[in-house]
Design an enzyme around this catalytic site. Structure first.
Site, short mmCIF file in Angstrom:
data_model
loop_
_atom_site.label_atom_id
_atom_site.label_comp_id
_atom_site.label_asym_id
_atom_site.label_seq_id
_atom_site.Cartn_x
_atom_site.Cartn_y
_atom_site.Cartn_z
N TYR A 86 1.11 -1.37 0.65
CA TYR A 86 0.31 0.04 -0.37
C TYR A 86 0.82 1.14 0.02
CZ TYR A 86 -3.96 -2.84 0.78
OH TYR A 86 -4.85 -3.54 0.63
N GLU A 113 -7.40 -7.94 5.60
CA GLU A 113 -6.89 -9.25 4.99
C GLU A 113 -5.88 -9.97 5.51
OE1 GLU A 113 -6.52 -6.11 1.01
OE2 GLU A 113 -4.72 -6.17 1.84
N GLY A 169 -24.29 -18.35 -18.04
CA GLY A 169 -22.90 -18.99 -18.89
C GLY A 169 -22.35 -19.45 -17.46
N VAL A 178 -19.52 -11.39 -9.20
CA VAL A 178 -19.00 -11.11 -10.14
C VAL A 178 -17.43 -11.30 -11.22
CG1 VAL A 178 -18.50 -8.56 -10.54
CG2 VAL A 178 -18.88 -9.31 -12.97
#
Length: 395
Positions: free
Chosen positions: A98, A140, A271, A385
């Site tokens: 970062y 994280e 799909g 997604v």
């Protein structure tokens, strides 16, 4: 969260920064990859860089995060942070990176906005950045600790036990740890990262949903992505990786997974978005679930419908489950009401349904709108997604 003085400055400058954020991120990535070419070669998705989707996602997430701090100062946008943190954890991002991003991002802001970046403006946006970066790093680090890899290195070597062709452009891989140890636990709907070394020496990483849970192994399903640019990693897996080969695979991550409970479920996919849904159905069948489940899937044609036989088998094993499939190009006799695009107005959706969606962004938007119109609560609609989440980045 954001100090009052910085909030006023961010509010005043957000329109200008938002208008220029696309140019800022372009300059940022140019500077970053010039200074650290290894990041483009071995970490960032070169396809998403080439088509601009990663730049859009970064730009949108920064602007959306700043907007959320202003609109809801006492709340942290956990949905956005969680989605990004899980993806970062699957790549092995650590806190020190970062600092590298900060250096080149703020140099890009200064380059694009010029004299408009006063010390006051720079300090305010610096505060926004570190609020976001530190929150992500903390999430994280928690994910790494849960995975037993405090240093962020969750990679293990797996041997390809089998590969099975689902359709002309879809393969399923079953992989087993080479060290003989147990596979990591995961929640139905999560994904793993797979790293391959390409012909030019680049070590590229992609995420694939876990489509099942063989005993002592992991299973993921890969569509060979065409178009321009074509999928480098998917093509490599299809053309180069065979049974017996060894590939690095990360621990499972992902913030969209099947929650326990007894509420009715709706699993909607299009799909290759069927893969996490098959993983969820596999779990439900293995645990003897009696939850009411409605499965809806949209595909180009029967020949392109991956895992179709497995869907039928799993639905047959679950006592309160039914499936509805739409094909744009049916082959042979097929109901007219199931021809074309997904239309949830023709499906009975029980009250209290929790919905999980996976597919391309236009499908997600249409399915979500139809679910809301059917009375499903927005908080009960979860989506995954593939690729950069441009929807989430729009706030």
């Amino acid at each position: 969260m954001l100090s009052e003085s910085s909030a006023a400055t961010v509010r005043a400058t957000l329109p200008a920064v938002g208008a220029a954020i696309g140019e800022i991120t372009t300059v940022f990535y140019d500077r970053l990859f010039e200074a650290h070419p290894e990041l483009l070669r071995d970490l960032f998705n070169r396809g998403n860089q080439a088509n601009g989707s990663q730049k859009q996602a970064l730009a949108g997430s920064i602007a959306a995060f700043a907007g959320a701090l202003l609109e809801r100062p006492d709340e942290r946008p956990d949905a956005m942070l969680g989605r990004i943190a899980h993806k970062h954890a699957s790549l092995g991002i650590t806190r020190d990176q970062y600092k590298v991003v900060h250096t080149h991002l703020f140099a890009a802001i200064a380059q694009v906005l010029g004299e408009a970046v006063t010390p006051e403006v720079a300090a305010a946006w610096d505060e926004v950045y570190w609020l976001m970066a530190n929150a992500l790093a903390a999430i994280e680090e928690r994910l790494y600790a849960e995975a037993g890899a405090a240093d962020g290195d969750t990679w293990r070597e797996y041997r390809v036990e089998s590969r099975h062709r689902e359709t002309d452009d879809v393969l399923t891989f079953v992989v087993r740890p080479t060290d003989g140890a147990a596979v990591p636990s995961f929640r139905p709907g999560q994904y793993v990262s797979v790293r391959v070394e390409l012909a030019d020496g680049a070590r590229q990483i992609r995420q694939y949903s876990l489509s099942g849970a063989p005993e002592g192994a992991l299973r993921f399903t890969v569509k060979n992505v065409g178009g321009t640019p074509a999928g480098e990693v998917s093509r490599h897996l299809h053309e180069r990786v065979r049974e017996g080969d060894v590939i690095p695979v990360s621990a499972p991550f992902g913030d969209v997974f099947l929650e326990d409970g007894d509420a009715p479920l709706l699993l909607a996919s299009a799909g290759i978005g069927c893969t996490p849904m098959i993983g969820m159905l596999t779990h439900l069948a293995a645990t003897g679930s009696r939850r009411p489940v409605t499965v809806v899937h949209a595909d180009r044609a029967p020949r392109t419908h991956a895992l179709r036989a497995e869907l039928d088998s799993l639905v047959a094993r679950l006592p309160q489950t039914d499936a509805h499939v739409w094909y744009e190009e049916p082959q042979g006799p097929w109901p007219a009401e199931r021809t074309g695009l997904l239309d949830l107005s023709t499906v009975e959706i029980p009250a209290g349904t929790t919905a999980y969606l996976c597919g391309p962004l236009p499908f997600l938007r249409a399915a979500r709108a139809q679910l809301l119109a059917a009375g499903v609560a927005a908080a009960d609609i979860h989506y995954e997604v593939f690729g950069p989440d441009l929807w989430l980045a729009q706030g």
